[in-house]
Design an enzyme around this catalytic site. Structure first.
Site, mmCIF file in Angstrom:
data_model
loop_
_atom_site.group_PDB
_atom_site.id
_atom_site.type_symbol
_atom_site.label_atom_id
_atom_site.label_comp_id
_atom_site.label_asym_id
_atom_site.label_seq_id
_atom_site.Cartn_x
_atom_site.Cartn_y
_atom_site.Cartn_z
ATOM 1 N N ASN A 240 0.867 -1.189 0.000
ATOM 2 C CA ASN A 240 0.000 0.000 0.000
ATOM 3 C C ASN A 240 0.900 1.234 0.000
ATOM 4 O O ASN A 240 1.473 1.584 1.023
ATOM 5 C CB ASN A 240 -0.889 -0.019 1.250
ATOM 6 C CG ASN A 240 -1.716 1.251 1.384
ATOM 7 O OD1 ASN A 240 -1.870 2.002 0.419
ATOM 8 N ND2 ASN A 240 -2.236 1.502 2.575
ATOM 9 N N LYS B 248 0.087 4.216 -0.310
ATOM 10 C CA LYS B 248 -0.607 5.403 0.229
ATOM 11 C C LYS B 248 -0.426 6.579 -0.739
ATOM 12 O O LYS B 248 -0.360 6.376 -1.936
ATOM 13 C CB LYS B 248 -0.114 5.723 1.636
ATOM 14 C CG LYS B 248 -0.085 4.492 2.532
ATOM 15 C CD LYS B 248 0.042 4.829 3.969
ATOM 16 C CE LYS B 248 0.304 3.551 4.768
ATOM 17 N NZ LYS B 248 0.030 3.690 6.178
ATOM 18 N N HIS C 243 -9.470 1.002 4.645
ATOM 19 C CA HIS C 243 -8.209 1.211 5.381
ATOM 20 C C HIS C 243 -8.473 2.155 6.550
ATOM 21 O O HIS C 243 -9.299 3.077 6.430
ATOM 22 C CB HIS C 243 -7.162 1.792 4.429
ATOM 23 C CG HIS C 243 -5.781 1.790 5.019
ATOM 24 N ND1 HIS C 243 -5.373 2.735 5.920
ATOM 25 C CD2 HIS C 243 -4.740 0.937 4.860
ATOM 26 C CE1 HIS C 243 -4.117 2.475 6.279
ATOM 27 N NE2 HIS C 243 -3.713 1.385 5.651
ATOM 28 N N GLU D 2 -6.936 4.604 7.637
ATOM 29 C CA GLU D 2 -6.754 6.028 7.322
ATOM 30 C C GLU D 2 -7.994 6.594 6.630
ATOM 31 O O GLU D 2 -8.347 7.758 6.816
ATOM 32 C CB GLU D 2 -5.490 6.215 6.473
ATOM 33 C CG GLU D 2 -4.233 6.018 7.311
ATOM 34 C CD GLU D 2 -3.032 5.508 6.554
ATOM 35 O OE1 GLU D 2 -3.008 5.563 5.306
ATOM 36 O OE2 GLU D 2 -2.094 5.022 7.226
ATOM 37 N N GLU E 107 -5.300 -5.065 10.727
ATOM 38 C CA GLU E 107 -4.327 -3.995 10.933
ATOM 39 C C GLU E 107 -4.672 -3.220 12.203
ATOM 40 O O GLU E 107 -5.526 -2.311 12.158
ATOM 41 C CB GLU E 107 -4.361 -3.018 9.757
ATOM 42 C CG GLU E 107 -4.055 -3.633 8.425
ATOM 43 C CD GLU E 107 -3.504 -2.602 7.455
ATOM 44 O OE1 GLU E 107 -2.362 -2.768 7.030
ATOM 45 O OE2 GLU E 107 -4.188 -1.619 7.170
ATOM 46 N N GLY F 254 2.246 2.452 10.626
ATOM 47 C CA GLY F 254 3.159 3.573 10.433
ATOM 48 C C GLY F 254 3.852 4.046 11.695
ATOM 49 O O GLY F 254 4.452 5.125 11.711
ATOM 50 N N SER G 17 3.338 -1.867 10.457
ATOM 51 C CA SER G 17 4.780 -1.815 10.680
ATOM 52 C C SER G 17 5.504 -3.118 10.353
ATOM 53 O O SER G 17 6.489 -3.474 11.005
ATOM 54 C CB SER G 17 5.086 -1.370 12.123
ATOM 55 O OG SER G 17 4.638 -0.043 12.328
HETATM 56 C C1 PEP Z 1 -0.731 0.125 5.819
HETATM 57 O O1 PEP Z 1 -0.604 1.101 5.104
HETATM 58 O O2 PEP Z 1 -1.732 -0.582 5.720
HETATM 59 C C2 PEP Z 1 0.333 -0.184 6.774
HETATM 60 C C3 PEP Z 1 0.227 -1.277 7.471
HETATM 61 O O3 PEP Z 1 1.352 0.716 6.889
HETATM 62 P P1 PEP Z 1 2.785 0.430 7.604
HETATM 63 O O4 PEP Z 1 3.291 -0.890 7.057
HETATM 64 O O5 PEP Z 1 3.629 1.571 7.206
HETATM 65 O O6 PEP Z 1 2.535 0.353 9.070
#
Ligand code: PEP
Length: 279
Positions: free
Chosen positions: A9, A11, A97, A99, A169, A175, A216
């Site tokens: 992803n 983003k 997601h 976000e 998640e 992040g 992460s």
């Molecule tokens: C994500 O964007 O779904 C994500 C898990 O980001 P990160 O790996 O940076 O934590």
């Protein structure tokens, strides 16, 4: 056996030229890994970079996904992109997601509408669920995640459900550099996600649907997740923007899946768990 799926992803990162550079740096390695059939690999760039990325991976087993989609088919919805438009270039789409839930007001209801619209266009949804820090600390993880799964899958048939990938998640892990532990993520997936799917459908469906971990994930910690029996790959944010890291994560998926395919006595099995050679 569930084939692991690793999705990057990106983003809101990468211009079209930067996207081309990143894909060019990863393409050969990722294509070789995906060609083993041991991992599905999906790149999810921002909408504007999708055509460039799709053109670069055309003819390889690398797949492309969008990061969002609207539920209407067409019309006066300024700024939105329909499932049919996405389907012209993508196989997958990330839906719900955290976000998008946090910054754009997405709810379980809108997630469900998007999932149904995506499925109607043969797009494969990657549905994100996960608790925030406050919910985690209040001991509400299982309830929150279960409610999100019920919301996303509302009114879906068993066959439709089987075409969906879920990404577990934890919001506090996205992040932040603070990943969940593999064991804990595995437990949540088993006790909140697969159990809910079994209640909604049946045990076989619950065991068929692939569930990724996201939050992460990086080249160093990824094996901890892929070694867990309920985790079928990863949704990767930050580390998917670094070619060497994303390749290493996909390599780990192949390695772990190869391990899973070994029976106790060391003989390999087919995708559905049957032995490849008779006694
Ligand atoms: C994500 O964007 O779904 C994500 C898990 O980001 P990160 O790996 O940076 O934590």
């Amino acid at each position: 056996m569930r084939t692991p799926i690793v999705a990057g992803n990106w983003k809101m990162n990468k211009t079209i030229n930067e996207a081309r550079e990143l894909v060019t740096a990863m393409k050969n390695d990722l294509a070789q890994l995906a060609a083993t059939g041991q991992v599905e690999i999906v790149l999810c760039p921002p909408f504007l970079a999708i055509p460039a990325v799709a053109a670069l991976v055309q003819g390889t087993p690398i797949q492309v996904g969008a990061q969002n989609v609207f539920w209407e088919t067409k019309g006066a919805f300024t700024g939105e992109v329909s499932p049919a438009m996405v389907r012209e270039l993508c196989e997958y789409v990330i839906i719900g997601h955290s976000e998008r839930r946090q910054y754009f007001g997405e709810t379980d209801e809108s997630v469900n509408k998007k999932v149904r619209a995506a499925l109607a266009q043969q797009l494969k949804p990657i549905v994100c669920v996960g608790e925030n820090l406050q919910q985690n600390e209040a001991g509400q993880t299982q309830a929150v995640v279960s409610t999100q799964v019920r919301g996303a899958f509302r009114d879906l048939t068993r066959d439709q459900a089987r075409g969906i990938v879920i990404a577990y998640e934890p919001v506090w892990a996205i992040g932040t550099g603070k990943a969940a532990s593999g064991v804990v993520a595995n437990t949540i997936i088993e006790s909140a996600i697969r159990r809910t799917l079994a209640e909604l459908y049946d045990e076989s469906t619950a065991q068929t649907i692939r569930v990724q971990y996201g939050g992460s994930v990086n080249a160093k910690n990824v094996t901890e997740f892929f070694a867990q029996p309920n985790i079928d790959g990863a949704l990767v944010g930050g580390a998917s923007l670094v070619a060497a890291d994303f390749i290493a994560i996909c390599q780990a998926a192949v390695k772990c899946n190869d391990g899973r395919r070994m029976t106790d006595d060391g003989r390999r099995t087919t995708d559905d768990g049957r032995r490849m050679t008779d006694d």
